[in-house]
Design a protein around this motif. Structure first.
Motif, PDB file in Angstrom:
ATOM      1  N   LYS A  11      35.575  42.170  55.092  1.00  0.00           N
ATOM      2  CA  LYS A  11      35.690  41.756  53.692  1.00  0.00           C
ATOM      3  C   LYS A  11      37.149  41.842  53.242  1.00  0.00           C
ATOM      4  CE  LYS A  11      31.044  42.230  52.386  1.00  0.00           C
ATOM      5  NZ  LYS A  11      30.519  40.937  52.654  1.00  0.00           N
ATOM      6  N   HIS A  12      37.494  40.978  52.279  1.00  0.00           N
ATOM      7  CA  HIS A  12      38.869  40.880  51.791  1.00  0.00           C
ATOM      8  C   HIS A  12      38.947  41.367  50.348  1.00  0.00           C
ATOM      9  CE1 HIS A  12      42.222  38.122  50.165  1.00  0.00           C
ATOM     10  NE2 HIS A  12      42.760  39.224  50.639  1.00  0.00           N
ATOM     11  N   CYS A  13      39.896  42.263  50.077  1.00  0.00           N
ATOM     12  CA  CYS A  13      40.134  42.776  48.725  1.00  0.00           C
ATOM     13  C   CYS A  13      41.537  42.401  48.269  1.00  0.00           C
ATOM     14  CB  CYS A  13      39.990  44.294  48.687  1.00  0.00           C
ATOM     15  SG  CYS A  13      40.290  44.985  47.034  1.00  0.00           S
ATOM     16  N   LEU A  14      41.624  41.889  47.060  1.00  0.00           N
ATOM     17  CA  LEU A  14      42.897  41.632  46.398  1.00  0.00           C
ATOM     18  C   LEU A  14      43.145  42.777  45.421  1.00  0.00           C
ATOM     19  CD1 LEU A  14      45.348  39.943  45.515  1.00  0.00           C
ATOM     20  CD2 LEU A  14      43.786  38.629  44.053  1.00  0.00           C
ATOM     21  N   ILE A  15      44.239  43.512  45.630  1.00  0.00           N
ATOM     22  CA  ILE A  15      44.618  44.611  44.744  1.00  0.00           C
ATOM     23  C   ILE A  15      45.679  44.075  43.792  1.00  0.00           C
ATOM     24  CG2 ILE A  15      45.618  46.923  44.571  1.00  0.00           C
ATOM     25  CD1 ILE A  15      44.706  47.321  47.541  1.00  0.00           C
ATOM     26  N   VAL A  16      45.382  44.121  42.485  1.00  0.00           N
ATOM     27  CA  VAL A  16      46.292  43.581  41.481  1.00  0.00           C
ATOM     28  C   VAL A  16      46.712  44.722  40.555  1.00  0.00           C
ATOM     29  CG1 VAL A  16      46.657  41.780  39.752  1.00  0.00           C
ATOM     30  CG2 VAL A  16      44.947  41.438  41.564  1.00  0.00           C
ATOM     31  N   ASP A  17      47.953  45.170  40.716  1.00  0.00           N
ATOM     32  CA  ASP A  17      48.473  46.265  39.904  1.00  0.00           C
ATOM     33  C   ASP A  17      49.993  46.207  39.941  1.00  0.00           C
ATOM     34  OD1 ASP A  17      49.197  49.021  38.955  1.00  0.00           O
ATOM     35  OD2 ASP A  17      47.024  49.321  39.124  1.00  0.00           O
ATOM     36  N   MET A  28      39.609  32.662  47.931  1.00  0.00           N
ATOM     37  CA  MET A  28      39.008  33.703  47.098  1.00  0.00           C
ATOM     38  C   MET A  28      38.696  34.953  47.918  1.00  0.00           C
ATOM     39  SD  MET A  28      38.675  32.970  43.903  1.00  0.00           S
ATOM     40  CE  MET A  28      38.922  31.491  42.905  1.00  0.00           C
ATOM     41  N   PRO A  29      39.082  36.114  47.392  1.00  0.00           N
ATOM     42  CA  PRO A  29      38.724  37.374  48.047  1.00  0.00           C
ATOM     43  C   PRO A  29      37.256  37.703  47.770  1.00  0.00           C
ATOM     44  CG  PRO A  29      39.870  37.815  46.001  1.00  0.00           C
ATOM     45  CD  PRO A  29      39.874  36.319  46.181  1.00  0.00           C
ATOM     46  N   ASP A  30      36.749  38.699  48.457  1.00  0.00           N
ATOM     47  CA  ASP A  30      35.395  39.180  48.190  1.00  0.00           C
ATOM     48  C   ASP A  30      35.367  40.074  46.956  1.00  0.00           C
ATOM     49  OD1 ASP A  30      33.890  38.173  50.601  1.00  0.00           O
ATOM     50  OD2 ASP A  30      35.505  39.289  51.579  1.00  0.00           O
ATOM     51  N   VAL A  31      36.463  40.802  46.763  1.00  0.00           N
ATOM     52  CA  VAL A  31      36.548  41.731  45.645  1.00  0.00           C
ATOM     53  C   VAL A  31      37.990  41.789  45.148  1.00  0.00           C
ATOM     54  CG1 VAL A  31      36.880  43.757  47.128  1.00  0.00           C
ATOM     55  CG2 VAL A  31      35.930  44.063  44.834  1.00  0.00           C
TER      56      VAL A  31
END
Length: 121
Positions: A2-8, A45-48
Motif C-alpha cells: 500500500k502507498h501512503c502520501l504524508i503531507v506535512d 492516487m495513494p491508498d492513504v
C-alpha cells in the motif's frame, strides 16, 4: 504494498510518520504542502493520505476539498493528523471527506489503530 502520501510542512513529522508507516509495510511519498500533494495525486492516487491541517501555500482542508473533487479523489483514505483538536475543526474535516482524525503527537500504535479502522491494516 500500500502507498501512503504524508503531507506535512514539518520535516521532523514526515520523518517520524515515514518510519512508522514503513514498519507497517507502506511505501511512502512525501509532500510539504497541499499544492505539492495534489500534484503527487494527479500522478497516481495513494491508498492513504496522512494530512496536516496547518501548512503554507495550501492547507490540509483546502487540499482535501480539491482531492475529493479530483478524478479518483474519492479513493484515498484521508487521516487528518494535526494539533487542531477542537470539535469545530474535527467536524469540518470529517464533513470535507476525511476518514479519520489523529492528534499530534502520535505513535505507531495510534497510527496502526486508525489505519485498521479505515480498513488498511
Amino acid at each position: 504494498m500500500k502507498h501512503c502520501l504524508i503531507v506535512d510542512d514539518s520535516a521532523v513529522i514526515r520523518k517520524v510518520a515515514r518510519r512508522i508507516l514503513e514498519e507497517l509495510a507502506f511505501t511512502i511519498t512525501e509532500a510539504e504542502n497541499g499544492e505539492i500533494a495534489l500534484s503527487v495525486c494527479r500522478d497516481g492516487m495513494p491508498d492513504v493520505v496522512l494530512l496536516d491541517w496547518n501548512m503554507p501555500v495550501m492547507n490540509g482542508y483546502e487540499f482535501l476539498t480539491h482531492l475529493r473533487q479530483a478524478p479518483g479523489g474519492e479513493k484515498p483514505k484521508v487521516l487528518f493528523c494535526t494539533t487542531e483538536n477542537d470539535i469545530a475543526h474535527i467536524t469540518r474535516a470529517l464533513q470535507a471527506g476525511a476518514d479519520e482524525y489523529i492528534m499530534k503527537p502520535f505513535d505507531k500504535d495510534i497510527v496502526a489503530a486508525k489505519l485498521q479502522e479505515v480498513g488498511l491494516v
